[in-house]
Motif scaffolding. Structure first.
Motif, mmCIF file in Angstrom:
data_model
loop_
_atom_site.group_PDB
_atom_site.id
_atom_site.type_symbol
_atom_site.label_atom_id
_atom_site.label_comp_id
_atom_site.label_asym_id
_atom_site.label_seq_id
_atom_site.Cartn_x
_atom_site.Cartn_y
_atom_site.Cartn_z
ATOM 1 N N LEU A 176 32.583 64.691 39.596
ATOM 2 C CA LEU A 176 33.275 65.875 39.131
ATOM 3 C C LEU A 176 33.893 65.777 37.811
ATOM 4 N N PHE A 177 33.621 67.076 37.182
ATOM 5 C CA PHE A 177 34.148 67.249 35.855
ATOM 6 C C PHE A 177 35.331 68.390 35.775
ATOM 7 N N LYS A 178 36.267 67.892 34.965
ATOM 8 C CA LYS A 178 37.496 68.582 34.779
ATOM 9 C C LYS A 178 37.268 70.039 34.164
ATOM 10 N N ASP A 179 36.185 69.837 33.237
ATOM 11 C CA ASP A 179 36.124 71.334 32.374
ATOM 12 C C ASP A 179 34.873 71.816 33.123
ATOM 13 N N PRO A 180 34.923 72.947 33.793
ATOM 14 C CA PRO A 180 33.676 73.525 34.157
ATOM 15 C C PRO A 180 32.824 73.996 33.074
ATOM 16 N N ALA A 181 33.129 74.141 32.029
ATOM 17 C CA ALA A 181 32.162 74.559 30.934
ATOM 18 C C ALA A 181 31.321 73.507 30.560
ATOM 19 N N VAL A 182 31.164 72.381 31.108
ATOM 20 C CA VAL A 182 30.072 71.472 30.977
ATOM 21 C C VAL A 182 28.842 71.847 31.608
ATOM 22 N N GLY A 183 29.140 72.815 32.653
ATOM 23 C CA GLY A 183 27.829 73.526 33.388
ATOM 24 C C GLY A 183 26.853 73.987 32.443
ATOM 25 N N ARG A 184 27.078 74.415 31.105
ATOM 26 C CA ARG A 184 26.243 74.858 30.092
ATOM 27 C C ARG A 184 25.239 73.791 29.766
ATOM 28 N N PHE A 185 25.521 72.718 29.828
ATOM 29 C CA PHE A 185 24.509 71.520 29.601
ATOM 30 C C PHE A 185 23.289 71.258 30.589
ATOM 31 N N TYR A 186 23.670 71.742 32.030
ATOM 32 C CA TYR A 186 22.822 71.457 32.916
ATOM 33 C C TYR A 186 21.855 72.964 32.910
ATOM 34 N N LYS A 187 22.003 74.017 32.264
ATOM 35 C CA LYS A 187 21.161 75.021 32.617
ATOM 36 C C LYS A 187 19.728 74.781 32.158
ATOM 37 N N HIS A 188 19.044 75.384 33.093
ATOM 38 C CA HIS A 188 17.730 75.352 32.778
ATOM 39 C C HIS A 188 17.134 76.542 33.422
ATOM 40 N N ASP A 189 15.854 76.748 33.285
ATOM 41 C CA ASP A 189 15.285 77.992 33.981
ATOM 42 C C ASP A 189 13.920 77.446 34.393
ATOM 43 N N SER A 190 13.827 77.599 35.953
ATOM 44 C CA SER A 190 12.858 77.345 36.566
ATOM 45 C C SER A 190 12.086 78.486 37.503
ATOM 46 N N PRO A 191 10.887 78.784 37.140
ATOM 47 C CA PRO A 191 10.321 79.841 37.841
ATOM 48 C C PRO A 191 10.133 79.782 39.370
ATOM 49 N N TYR A 192 10.145 78.927 39.935
ATOM 50 C CA TYR A 192 9.709 78.578 41.131
ATOM 51 C C TYR A 192 10.974 78.393 42.144
ATOM 52 N N THR A 193 12.167 78.126 41.560
ATOM 53 C CA THR A 193 13.437 77.632 42.648
ATOM 54 C C THR A 193 14.182 78.808 42.962
#
Ligand SMILES: *Cc1c(COP(=O)(O)O)cnc(C)c1O
Length: 448
Positions: free
Chosen positions: A270-287
């Motif tokens: 768990l992360f206190k600051d939800p803004a860390v979600g930006r680091f996970y962002k990726h774009d996968s065409p098939y999922t």
């Protein structure tokens, strides 16, 4: 298993079978057919081989951090895995993904994070910690990760994986961090362990927060083993100081597959600051194709994860709320009580000595040597008792190595004739241990 849970599982499997059949009849492909004699044979062998395990389900097992899951958890797991949903993305298993999204706010609330947080289940504590350290690197790319020598060994390994430098902060005999030995400007994140894997010690989060906040250092709490003890923070069973401050940390890891009654494959970050979600962002065409919401797969380092894990934990949380007086609290309180009673018995024993007073439910102790005061004698006796319990199947303990210097500090009568001392260790993580501890200590004493 209680027959009640067994019949619930059978009923539920039948019910699911009807749902499966409702899509229309089809026959199993011949390549998948198994000869019934063959499968019966395999299961017979399997059952025999599985009996080669130590009795993780029974209070005679008082060794490592291992126990069988609650039957509600594994019945729910078995049920869901007959479908095999994947919580990578909503499409991989809508109901189990929803359950994961219902679990996480319960955990966030339990740890004091409130409504704004980011979190998900992971396949283990190691992966949860890896994610937290990975986020640390994103935020402080050129800084080090700091942890004490009592931190789990995987932190050092994960720093290697991430290509980050790490630094070990000494802990003094009062259990405090010796921050004066490090240069704060070099450190990006401090890992604080609430419930160390070896002795179940709780590192001083209050001291860590004060130092970290003064130097703009992130704090990651590794409570893979200890996290559920937060349910006792307001009780007089434990020192609640560090547990009450968990919400101040930037990230938290807990392992429901340790004290959360779950089968393996269930960690959480768990992360206190939800803004860390930006680091996970990726774009996968098939999922991703059915939802605009952030998918679980978009906030997780892992791809495929068993939906059954979320189903099992969700079902468990319905039966056992994360409260002090109901659900998890009373279970953890029994484990803690087992350690306190055990410590008392050992303190009054003529055959055993406690190594240290337990802070949670891990008890460490050693047989008293009558012939010499050399630590090598303790190691030898400990190994003997450990082996005797297993040979007689009367108790199952674990061995634990302590640096002789530390040992001599707490037990100055002994002579350090070896570099390390091997002592006995019992993780009392079954609530049944609260009663069984008397019998357990009696059996250990009579094996000396
Ligand atoms: C068990 C443990 C880990 C590792 O978790 P796994 O689920 O075994 O990968 C990390 N930190 C602590 C404090 C632990 O007790």
């Amino acid at each position: 298993m209680q027959s009640h849970t067994f019949s619930l599982l059978t009923q539920a499997l039948n019910d699911l079978q009807q749902w499966k059949a409702s899509f229309g009849a089809f026959s199993l492909d011949e390549t998948l057919l198994v000869d019934s004699y063959k499968s019966a044979q395999v299961f017979e062998t399997l059952t025999q081989r599985l009996k080669g395990n130590y009795p993780f389900h029974h209070p005679v097992y008082a060794g490592q951090m291992l126990k069988s899951p609650h039957e509600v958890a594994w019945a729910a797991y078995a049920l869901a895995s007959s479908i095999n949903p994947n919580n990578h993305a909503l499409d991989g298993g809508p109901p189990s993904s929803e359950m994961e999204k219902e679990i996480m706010p319960m955990l966030a609330d339990f740890f004091g994070y409130g409504d704004t947080f980011l979190g998900h289940l992971t396949s283990s504590g190691t992966i949860g910690n890896l994610e937290a350290l990975w986020i640390s690197r994103k935020i402080h790319p050129h800084k080090k990760i700091a942890f004490s020598k009592n931190a789990h060994y995987t932190h050092g390994r994960m720093c290697e994986v991430l290509g980050m430098d790490s630094v070990t902060i000494p802990i003094n005999y009062h259990g405090e961090f010796e921050f004066s030995t490090v240069e704060p400007a070099e450190i990006g994140t401090l890992v604080v362990t609430l419930g160390t894997t070896g002795l179940g010690e709780v590192e001083p989060l209050d001291q860590a927060l004060e130092w970290a906040q003064a130097h703009d250092i992130r704090i990651h709490i590794d409570s893979a083993y200890g996290g559920f003890f937060r349910s006792l923070k307001d009780s007089d069973m434990i020192d609640g100081t560090s547990w009450k401050l968990m919400q101040e940390a930037d990230s938290i890891v807990v392992d429901p597959h340790k004290h959360g009654l779950q089968p393996y494959g269930c960690g959480a970050v768990l992360f206190k600051d939800p803004a860390v979600g930006r680091f996970y962002k990726h774009d996968s065409p098939y999922t991703y194709f059915t939802s605009d919401e952030l998918h679980l797969g978009e906030i997780s380092l892992e791809c495929s994860r068993a939906g059954a894990t979320a189903v099992a934990f969700w079902a468990t949380l319905q039966c056992f709320p994360l409260k002090e007086k109901e659900g998890y609290g009373p279970i953890l309180a029994k484990c803690r009580q087992a350690a306190l009673v055990g410590f008392d018995l050992i303190s009054n024993s003529e055959k055993l000595t406690a190594y240290k007073k337990p802070e949670l439910d891990i008890l460490t102790y050693f047989p008293i040597s009558e012939s010499t005061k050399n630590v090598s004698q303790i190691s030898e006796l400990s190994r003997k008792v450990f082996q005797k319990g297993m040979d007689d199947q009367s108790f199952f303990l674990s061995l634990y190595k302590v640096p002789a210097g530390d040992f001599a500090h707490f037990h100055p009568d002994y002579v350090a004739d070896e570099e390390n001392v091997t002592i006995l260790r019992s993780v009392l993580m079954r609530p049944e241990h609260a009663d069984f501890i008397r019998e357990l200590i009696r059996r250990i004493e009579s094996a000396i």
